[in-house]
Design a protein around this motif. Structure first.
Motif, PDB file in Angstrom:
ATOM      1  N   ALA A   1      -3.599 -32.774   6.448  1.00  0.00           N
ATOM      2  CA  ALA A   1      -4.007 -34.018   5.714  1.00  0.00           C
ATOM      3  C   ALA A   1      -2.942 -35.062   6.052  1.00  0.00           C
ATOM      4  CB  ALA A   1      -4.172 -33.856   4.052  1.00  0.00           C
ATOM      5  N   MET A   2      -3.442 -36.214   6.248  1.00  0.00           N
ATOM      6  CA  MET A   2      -2.362 -37.216   6.640  1.00  0.00           C
ATOM      7  C   MET A   2      -2.712 -38.681   6.090  1.00  0.00           C
ATOM      8  SD  MET A   2      -0.829 -36.017   9.117  1.00  0.00           S
ATOM      9  CE  MET A   2      -0.051 -37.085  10.220  1.00  0.00           C
ATOM     10  N   VAL A   3      -1.643 -39.520   5.933  1.00  0.00           N
ATOM     11  CA  VAL A   3      -1.851 -40.759   5.576  1.00  0.00           C
ATOM     12  C   VAL A   3      -1.346 -41.995   6.675  1.00  0.00           C
ATOM     13  CG1 VAL A   3      -1.771 -40.130   2.970  1.00  0.00           C
ATOM     14  CG2 VAL A   3       0.402 -40.841   4.138  1.00  0.00           C
ATOM     15  N   THR A   4      -1.789 -42.940   6.501  1.00  0.00           N
ATOM     16  CA  THR A   4      -1.417 -44.184   7.323  1.00  0.00           C
ATOM     17  C   THR A   4      -1.044 -45.236   6.324  1.00  0.00           C
ATOM     18  OG1 THR A   4      -2.808 -43.813   9.081  1.00  0.00           O
ATOM     19  CG2 THR A   4      -2.020 -45.787   9.139  1.00  0.00           C
ATOM     20  N   LEU A   5       0.360 -45.694   6.655  1.00  0.00           N
ATOM     21  CA  LEU A   5       0.986 -46.705   5.749  1.00  0.00           C
ATOM     22  C   LEU A   5       0.568 -47.981   6.083  1.00  0.00           C
ATOM     23  CD1 LEU A   5       4.569 -45.495   4.878  1.00  0.00           C
ATOM     24  CD2 LEU A   5       2.362 -44.910   3.676  1.00  0.00           C
ATOM     25  N   ASN A   6       0.799 -49.096   5.432  1.00  0.00           N
ATOM     26  CA  ASN A   6       0.372 -50.601   5.921  1.00  0.00           C
ATOM     27  C   ASN A   6       1.274 -50.755   7.048  1.00  0.00           C
ATOM     28  OD1 ASN A   6       2.426 -50.460   3.891  1.00  0.00           O
ATOM     29  ND2 ASN A   6       2.314 -52.579   3.806  1.00  0.00           N
ATOM     30  N   THR A   7       2.241 -50.333   7.294  1.00  0.00           N
ATOM     31  CA  THR A   7       3.070 -50.609   8.302  1.00  0.00           C
ATOM     32  C   THR A   7       2.797 -49.915   9.759  1.00  0.00           C
ATOM     33  OG1 THR A   7       4.380 -48.455   7.928  1.00  0.00           O
ATOM     34  CG2 THR A   7       5.323 -50.542   6.853  1.00  0.00           C
ATOM     35  N   GLY A   8       1.929 -48.983   9.506  1.00  0.00           N
ATOM     36  CA  GLY A   8       1.257 -48.291  10.781  1.00  0.00           C
ATOM     37  C   GLY A   8       1.925 -46.681  10.905  1.00  0.00           C
ATOM     38  N   ARG A   9       3.038 -46.585  10.050  1.00  0.00           N
ATOM     39  CA  ARG A   9       3.531 -45.122  10.067  1.00  0.00           C
ATOM     40  C   ARG A   9       2.520 -44.233   9.600  1.00  0.00           C
ATOM     41  NH1 ARG A   9       8.581 -43.444   6.471  1.00  0.00           N
ATOM     42  NH2 ARG A   9       8.747 -41.223   6.996  1.00  0.00           N
ATOM     43  N   LYS A  10       2.288 -43.166  10.232  1.00  0.00           N
ATOM     44  CA  LYS A  10       1.373 -42.030   9.939  1.00  0.00           C
ATOM     45  C   LYS A  10       2.086 -40.774   9.487  1.00  0.00           C
ATOM     46  CE  LYS A  10      -2.214 -43.200  13.139  1.00  0.00           C
ATOM     47  NZ  LYS A  10      -3.363 -43.555  12.463  1.00  0.00           N
ATOM     48  N   LEU A  11       2.051 -40.213   8.352  1.00  0.00           N
ATOM     49  CA  LEU A  11       2.655 -38.906   8.075  1.00  0.00           C
ATOM     50  C   LEU A  11       1.864 -37.997   7.260  1.00  0.00           C
ATOM     51  CD1 LEU A  11       4.708 -39.963   4.755  1.00  0.00           C
ATOM     52  CD2 LEU A  11       3.969 -41.660   6.414  1.00  0.00           C
ATOM     53  N   ALA A  12       2.313 -36.869   7.062  1.00  0.00           N
ATOM     54  CA  ALA A  12       1.620 -35.766   6.518  1.00  0.00           C
ATOM     55  C   ALA A  12       1.639 -35.936   5.255  1.00  0.00           C
ATOM     56  CB  ALA A  12       2.410 -34.412   6.772  1.00  0.00           C
TER      57      ALA A  12
END
Length: 156
Positions: free
Chosen positions: A81-92
């Motif tokens: 599962a991944m999330v994308t932040l408003n900054t564009g950063r993607k992380l688990a």
């Protein structure tokens, strides 16, 4: 390289508690400008700011924000599962770092917190249940208890 720093109290824009940029005329409307602002967010020991370089000048504008400067704009529940932040950063997505304050869900990230947008919460709704007195997130065959914090600051 020359640097210009604008303090928070002199910024002509702000970020609201739902992740929307505003100036004195109201919410920003142009998607490219909104995206540029979000992806320009940086953090240093003085706080969150927008940073851009133009013709040999680095401009840092510290801006006011409600609640947090970081937002979860996208969730993907495939494994992992991944999330994308408003900054564009993607992380688990690390479910043990999820917590709820009132009606809002957050994710602890490196000493800060990112707030899930309403759109992301709607996407997560089929995977969330309220069991007893706690939220449980079920993803990829596993169940995770989402901690509940009554403190408006939440854990960071």
């Amino acid at each position: 390289m020359k640097q210009i720093t604008i303090p928070k109290d002199q910024a002509v824009f702000r970020l609201d508690g739902n992740g929307r940029w505003h100036n004195r005329f109201g919410p920003f409307e142009h998607a490219k400008i909104i995206n540029h602002f979000h992806t320009s967010i940086r953090k240093d020991d003085q706080g969150f700011h927008l940073c851009q370089e133009h013709e040999g000048v680095v401009e840092k504008v510290y801006f006011p924000y409600e609640d947090t400067a970081l937002f979860v704009f996208e969730v993907d529940f495939r494994d992992p599962a991944m999330v994308t932040l408003n900054t564009g950063r993607k992380l688990a997505l690390q479910p043990e770092n999820l917590f709820v304050v009132g009606d809002c869900m957050y994710l602890r990230i490196d000493g800060d917190r990112a707030k899930f947008t309403d759109r992301c919460l709607i996407k997560m709704a089929p995977l969330l249940s309220y069991e007893g007195d706690q939220y449980v997130l079920k993803i990829n065959g596993q169940s995770f208890v989402v901690s509940d914090n009554s403190s408006p600051d939440g854990p960071v």
